[in-house]
Scaffold this active site. Structure first.
Site, PDB file in Angstrom:
ATOM      1  N   THR A   1      42.989 -10.556 -39.321  1.00 36.64           N
ATOM      2  CA  THR A   1      43.168  -9.143 -39.679  1.00 36.64           C
ATOM      3  C   THR A   1      43.306  -8.986 -41.190  1.00 36.64           C
ATOM      4  O   THR A   1      43.744  -9.916 -41.874  1.00 36.64           O
ATOM      5  CB  THR A   1      44.414  -8.545 -38.988  1.00 36.64           C
ATOM      6  OG1 THR A   1      44.487  -7.150 -39.289  1.00 36.64           O
ATOM      7  CG2 THR A   1      45.709  -9.202 -39.449  1.00 36.64           C
TER       8      THR A   1
ATOM      9  N   LYS B   1      50.089  -4.941 -39.500  1.00 33.53           N
ATOM     10  CA  LYS B   1      50.004  -5.752 -38.279  1.00 33.53           C
ATOM     11  C   LYS B   1      50.447  -7.189 -38.535  1.00 33.53           C
ATOM     12  O   LYS B   1      51.147  -7.782 -37.726  1.00 33.53           O
ATOM     13  CB  LYS B   1      48.568  -5.716 -37.732  1.00 33.53           C
ATOM     14  CG  LYS B   1      48.279  -4.402 -37.021  1.00 33.53           C
ATOM     15  CD  LYS B   1      46.840  -4.152 -36.667  1.00 33.53           C
ATOM     16  CE  LYS B   1      46.064  -5.326 -36.196  1.00 33.53           C
ATOM     17  NZ  LYS B   1      44.724  -4.924 -35.692  1.00 33.53           N
TER      18      LYS B   1
ATOM     19  N   ASP C   1      42.694  -6.204 -30.886  1.00 32.22           N
ATOM     20  CA  ASP C   1      42.117  -4.888 -31.081  1.00 32.22           C
ATOM     21  C   ASP C   1      42.955  -3.927 -30.257  1.00 32.22           C
ATOM     22  O   ASP C   1      43.388  -4.256 -29.145  1.00 32.22           O
ATOM     23  CB  ASP C   1      40.651  -4.841 -30.656  1.00 32.22           C
ATOM     24  CG  ASP C   1      39.937  -3.654 -31.307  1.00 32.22           C
ATOM     25  OD1 ASP C   1      40.340  -3.239 -32.398  1.00 32.22           O
ATOM     26  OD2 ASP C   1      38.979  -3.125 -30.716  1.00 32.22           O
TER      27      ASP C   1
ATOM     28  N   PHE D   1      52.779   3.016 -38.677  1.00 32.72           N
ATOM     29  CA  PHE D   1      51.464   3.323 -39.252  1.00 32.72           C
ATOM     30  C   PHE D   1      50.596   3.969 -38.177  1.00 32.72           C
ATOM     31  O   PHE D   1      51.024   4.144 -37.042  1.00 32.72           O
ATOM     32  CB  PHE D   1      50.803   2.047 -39.800  1.00 32.72           C
ATOM     33  CG  PHE D   1      50.420   1.034 -38.743  1.00 32.72           C
ATOM     34  CD1 PHE D   1      51.359   0.204 -38.171  1.00 32.72           C
ATOM     35  CD2 PHE D   1      49.092   0.929 -38.313  1.00 32.72           C
ATOM     36  CE1 PHE D   1      51.004  -0.716 -37.190  1.00 32.72           C
ATOM     37  CE2 PHE D   1      48.729   0.003 -37.342  1.00 32.72           C
ATOM     38  CZ  PHE D   1      49.690  -0.816 -36.778  1.00 32.72           C
TER      39      PHE D   1
HETATM   40  P1  ITT Z   1      41.990  -4.957 -38.101  1.00 35.60           P
HETATM   41  O1  ITT Z   1      40.735  -4.644 -37.323  1.00 35.60           O
HETATM   42  O2  ITT Z   1      41.740  -5.405 -39.515  1.00 35.60           O
HETATM   43  O3  ITT Z   1      42.878  -5.916 -37.384  1.00 35.60           O
HETATM   44  P2  ITT Z   1      42.651  -2.123 -37.689  1.00 35.60           P
HETATM   45  O4  ITT Z   1      43.377  -1.206 -38.630  1.00 35.60           O
HETATM   46  O5  ITT Z   1      41.232  -1.804 -37.385  1.00 35.60           O
HETATM   47  O6  ITT Z   1      42.870  -3.608 -38.233  1.00 35.60           O
HETATM   48  P3  ITT Z   1      43.099  -2.063 -34.779  1.00 35.60           P
HETATM   49  O7  ITT Z   1      41.644  -2.228 -34.612  1.00 35.60           O
HETATM   50  O8  ITT Z   1      43.988  -2.999 -34.048  1.00 35.60           O
HETATM   51  O9  ITT Z   1      43.505  -2.110 -36.357  1.00 35.60           O
HETATM   52  O10 ITT Z   1      43.596  -0.634 -34.366  1.00 35.60           O
HETATM   53  C1  ITT Z   1      42.732   0.467 -34.409  1.00 35.60           C
HETATM   54  C2  ITT Z   1      43.492   1.684 -34.869  1.00 35.60           C
HETATM   55  O11 ITT Z   1      44.458   2.033 -33.876  1.00 35.60           O
HETATM   56  C3  ITT Z   1      44.273   1.509 -36.170  1.00 35.60           C
HETATM   57  O12 ITT Z   1      43.483   1.761 -37.297  1.00 35.60           O
HETATM   58  C4  ITT Z   1      45.387   2.543 -36.002  1.00 35.60           C
HETATM   59  O13 ITT Z   1      44.924   3.832 -36.335  1.00 35.60           O
HETATM   60  C5  ITT Z   1      45.626   2.498 -34.497  1.00 35.60           C
HETATM   61  N1  ITT Z   1      46.748   1.599 -34.187  1.00 35.60           N
HETATM   62  C6  ITT Z   1      46.692   0.278 -33.877  1.00 35.60           C
HETATM   63  N2  ITT Z   1      47.914  -0.204 -33.649  1.00 35.60           N
HETATM   64  C7  ITT Z   1      48.773   0.833 -33.814  1.00 35.60           C
HETATM   65  C8  ITT Z   1      50.187   0.972 -33.742  1.00 35.60           C
HETATM   66  O14 ITT Z   1      50.991  -0.036 -33.441  1.00 35.60           O
HETATM   67  N3  ITT Z   1      50.702   2.182 -33.961  1.00 35.60           N
HETATM   68  C9  ITT Z   1      49.935   3.236 -34.266  1.00 35.60           C
HETATM   69  N4  ITT Z   1      48.612   3.184 -34.391  1.00 35.60           N
HETATM   70  C10 ITT Z   1      48.034   1.995 -34.162  1.00 35.60           C
END
Ligand code: ITT
Length: 195
Positions: free
Chosen positions: A8, A13, A68, A148
């Site tokens: 990531t 995260k 994800d 976030f």
């Molecule tokens: P990576 O792919 O680099 O790991 P990302 O920001 O794309 O990071 P994810 O694909 O896991 O993260 O998550 C997709 C979206 O879902 C992320 O951009 C947030 O908007 C939301 N999200 C994920 N986890 C969350 C959490 O714990 N609380 C609130 N929103 C979350």
């Protein structure tokens, strides 16, 4: 401590997961010199988690996991789901996504939603998947400044606070990622004790 790559670029995260996997040296993509923005173009969470973990295994030959996450809103047929990160368009901010979702849900009485996380772990030449889900509801306005993403509008079942109003330790205990990581940690402990 054994090194384990978390595929990531998301600092929030990485910090959350380091707090949970305390017995492992968890490093992010930047720590292994990977600046690539891995294209997540699968049509489900499982597929995207595998794409990210496989990228590190193939290019760096290191034990690795990737997650994800999607926010699945019942009244929107599971949207934004796999498109949660770019719901308001490419390059949008967390806040843009929150605003778009609140707008899409204006006037809806069914506010039920869930966060779902899938983790793909590539270790010792095998792949394992872990899932975590937290059910809750989408509020009509933002509450709190912690966390976030969609945290300020997501209220988990059984709590009066949103994720953005809770200490990280509480969120980690009950969250989608927390639950998936707990399963991952249990499996990693099993591997450690076996060897
Ligand atoms: P990576 O792919 O680099 O790991 P990302 O920001 O794309 O990071 P994810 O694909 O896991 O993260 O998550 C997709 C979206 O879902 C992320 O951009 C947030 O908007 C939301 N999200 C994920 N986890 C969350 C959490 O714990 N609380 C609130 N929103 C979350």
């Amino acid at each position: 401590m054994e090194k384990l790559v978390f595929a990531t670029h998301n600092k929030n995260k990485l910090e959350e997961i380091r707090n949970i996997l305390k017995d492992w040296d968890v490093v992010g993509l930047r720590d292994i010199g990977c600046e690539t923005d891995i294209i997540e173009d699968a049509d489900d969470l499982e597929g995207n988690a595998k794409i990210k973990a496989n990228y590190v295994t193939v290019n760096y030959n290191l034990n690795c996991f990737a997650d994800d996450t999607g926010l699945e809103v019942e009244a929107l047929d599971g949207a934004p789901g796999v498109y949660s990160a770019r719901y308001a368009g490419e390059g949008c901010s967390y806040h843009d996504n929150v605003v778009k979702l609140l707008d899409a849900m204006k006037g809806l009485t069914n506010r039920k939603a869930r966060f779902r996380t899938v983790i793909a772990l590539n270790i010792n030449g095998e792949q394992h998947l872990f899932e975590g889900i937290v059910n809750g509801r989408i509020l009509e306005e933002e509450h709190g400044i912690g966390g976030f993403g969609y945290d300020p509008i997501f209220q988990p079942d059984g709590y009066v606070e949103t994720f953005a109003e809770m200490p990280m330790e509480i969120k980690n205990k009950i969250s989608h990622r927390g639950k998936a990581v707990a399963k991952l940690a249990e499996f990693l402990n099993f591997l450690t004790n076996k060897s």
